[in-house]
Design a protein around this motif. Sequence first.
Motif, mmCIF file in Angstrom:
data_model
loop_
_atom_site.group_PDB
_atom_site.id
_atom_site.type_symbol
_atom_site.label_atom_id
_atom_site.label_comp_id
_atom_site.label_asym_id
_atom_site.label_seq_id
_atom_site.Cartn_x
_atom_site.Cartn_y
_atom_site.Cartn_z
ATOM 1 N N SER A 101 -12.012 37.140 11.557
ATOM 2 C CA SER A 101 -10.929 36.440 11.002
ATOM 3 C C SER A 101 -11.221 35.336 10.240
ATOM 4 C CB SER A 101 -10.027 36.127 12.436
ATOM 5 O OG SER A 101 -10.547 36.957 13.252
ATOM 6 N N GLY A 102 -10.171 34.964 9.364
ATOM 7 C CA GLY A 102 -10.482 33.509 8.831
ATOM 8 C C GLY A 102 -9.839 32.531 9.650
ATOM 9 N N ASN A 103 -10.238 31.570 9.651
ATOM 10 C CA ASN A 103 -9.758 30.368 10.517
ATOM 11 C C ASN A 103 -9.611 29.042 9.745
ATOM 12 O OD1 ASN A 103 -9.541 28.322 12.320
ATOM 13 N ND2 ASN A 103 -10.067 29.928 13.967
ATOM 14 N N ILE A 134 -10.828 36.267 2.590
ATOM 15 C CA ILE A 134 -11.079 36.563 3.843
ATOM 16 C C ILE A 134 -11.121 35.174 4.675
ATOM 17 C CG2 ILE A 134 -12.200 38.699 3.699
ATOM 18 C CD1 ILE A 134 -14.859 37.090 3.645
ATOM 19 N N ILE A 135 -11.081 34.157 4.116
ATOM 20 C CA ILE A 135 -11.046 32.799 4.844
ATOM 21 C C ILE A 135 -9.690 32.493 5.355
ATOM 22 C CG2 ILE A 135 -13.253 32.049 4.129
ATOM 23 C CD1 ILE A 135 -11.870 29.993 2.043
ATOM 24 N N ASP A 136 -8.593 33.025 4.596
ATOM 25 C CA ASP A 136 -7.342 32.891 4.904
ATOM 26 C C ASP A 136 -6.996 32.861 6.376
ATOM 27 O OD1 ASP A 136 -4.500 32.564 3.309
ATOM 28 O OD2 ASP A 136 -4.271 33.735 5.027
ATOM 29 N N ASP A 137 -6.130 32.142 6.737
ATOM 30 C CA ASP A 137 -5.807 32.132 8.396
ATOM 31 C C ASP A 137 -5.396 33.332 8.729
ATOM 32 O OD1 ASP A 137 -6.312 29.646 10.552
ATOM 33 O OD2 ASP A 137 -4.668 30.783 10.929
ATOM 34 N N THR A 138 -4.745 34.207 7.910
ATOM 35 C CA THR A 138 -4.035 35.261 8.461
ATOM 36 C C THR A 138 -5.037 36.708 8.049
ATOM 37 O OG1 THR A 138 -2.959 35.433 6.322
ATOM 38 C CG2 THR A 138 -1.478 34.484 8.128
ATOM 39 N N SER A 139 -6.014 36.071 7.705
ATOM 40 C CA SER A 139 -6.898 37.480 7.555
ATOM 41 C C SER A 139 -7.816 37.874 8.673
ATOM 42 C CB SER A 139 -7.959 37.208 6.137
ATOM 43 O OG SER A 139 -8.781 37.815 6.081
ATOM 44 N N ASN A 140 -7.717 39.300 8.669
ATOM 45 C CA ASN A 140 -8.675 40.019 9.848
ATOM 46 C C ASN A 140 -9.323 41.086 9.020
ATOM 47 O OD1 ASN A 140 -8.187 38.705 12.221
ATOM 48 N ND2 ASN A 140 -5.910 39.454 11.965
#
Lengths: 284, 178
Positions: free
Chosen positions: A197-199, A176-182
Amino acid sequence: MKRRGKSSFPSKYILLLLTVICIMLLFAGYATGYAGEPIRTICNYVFVPMQKGLDYVGESISINSDDTKTKEQLIAENAQLQEQIDELSTQLTNTRLQQSELDTLRELYDLDQTYADYKTTGAHVIGKGTSNWFNTFTIDKGSKDGIKVDMNVIAGSGLVGIVTDVGKNYAVVRAIIDDTSNVSGMILSNNDNCIVSGNLKSMTESNMITFSNLEDSEDKVSTGDSVVTSNISDKYLPGLLIGYVTDITEDNNNLTKSGEITPVVDFKHLQDVLVIMQLKETGK
Amino acid sequence: MEIKGIIKYILVVLAIVIVGFLLQTTVFPHMELGGVTPNIMVIIITSYGLMRGRKQGMIIGFCSGLILDFFSGTTFGLYAILYLYLGFLCGLFKKIFFGDDIKLPLALIGLSDLIYGIAVFVVLFLFRGRYDFLFYLTNLILPEVTYTILVAIPIYYVILKINQRLDKDNKRSSRKLV
């Protein structure tokens, strides 16, 4: 002596040919989700067993701060931990008592279907993502063990991510910490929905992920509130803990709020995870 | 080179790519420095492009890109096309490359990793509205370049020695035939 025929074939044609193949793959992958099934089977048998073995090597040589502590430090830490154990065991007894009370009450209300009752299976993280830009990892269970795409992955009590790709004996998980995860989340205190959102930027700066689109018209949400997955999410099961609100600001439109969340899971030292063997039923 | 030599060569390259991939995904994540891990695949592709020219750089880049695509969860084919062009570009430098000189390979490996980082940023981050290039440059791209160059020194020598050894073997066996 035979020369290789290759030298008569200009390399720009090979470049062109391979580029076209790549572009076709990109479009096919985008449109139909095709991801090279034949080569995937090879991956199953070549990489996964080796990753499993090598992972142990990696663990043993990892840069570890525990090794550099002195004896005194360890003794002090031990005493402190012992104290913590005592404190926690009293807490545990209390909780157990409350739990049994809760169970009886639930039976009375016929509400035995709780969020915590998901059937899970444990898995070991055998490979980290392939670049510094994304937070994906590989686990050592796959379709053979009943893992399917979109299954939720947890560790301890918090949400880790979702299965995005499954092979016969491995699965790729997007954290969930991935930049594309919502993730569609919900603040536990007032049941308001928000988007978590991951950022990559806030993750590198301060180990936090962001949330946005929170309504909170009564200004009830404050720092320290728990954020869980919401019941309207398409892919995530409801009630899984994501983290705690650490920072909250009002957006420019004066209607919604956004801010930062500290995830409960320690993503830097993730070794064992649990996969929830249940998919969210959305009625589609 | 006769058939046996070619097969042996392909097998060796394949083994190097697999070992590189395994190192990158299993061993180096445990040795993270400053939040980044080195990019072993770029080292391998750059070295081969430089030593063997455009065609082989391209093909090795394409194949290792495909392997990464399987395990990365991004759009399939993206790493393949990226590494394909990296391999090709490095192959252009074969003309000015002389055996044991390590300055050019290291500089080129750094440059490849920089291009790789910028390309990933543009394709996968800029298009999704993450505009802060300077942040990503100083926190991800440049540390990765530095760490990769550092790790490249031993890895490059290993690849170079294996390559020279193979060349010698092939020359010997073909001389025997003639």
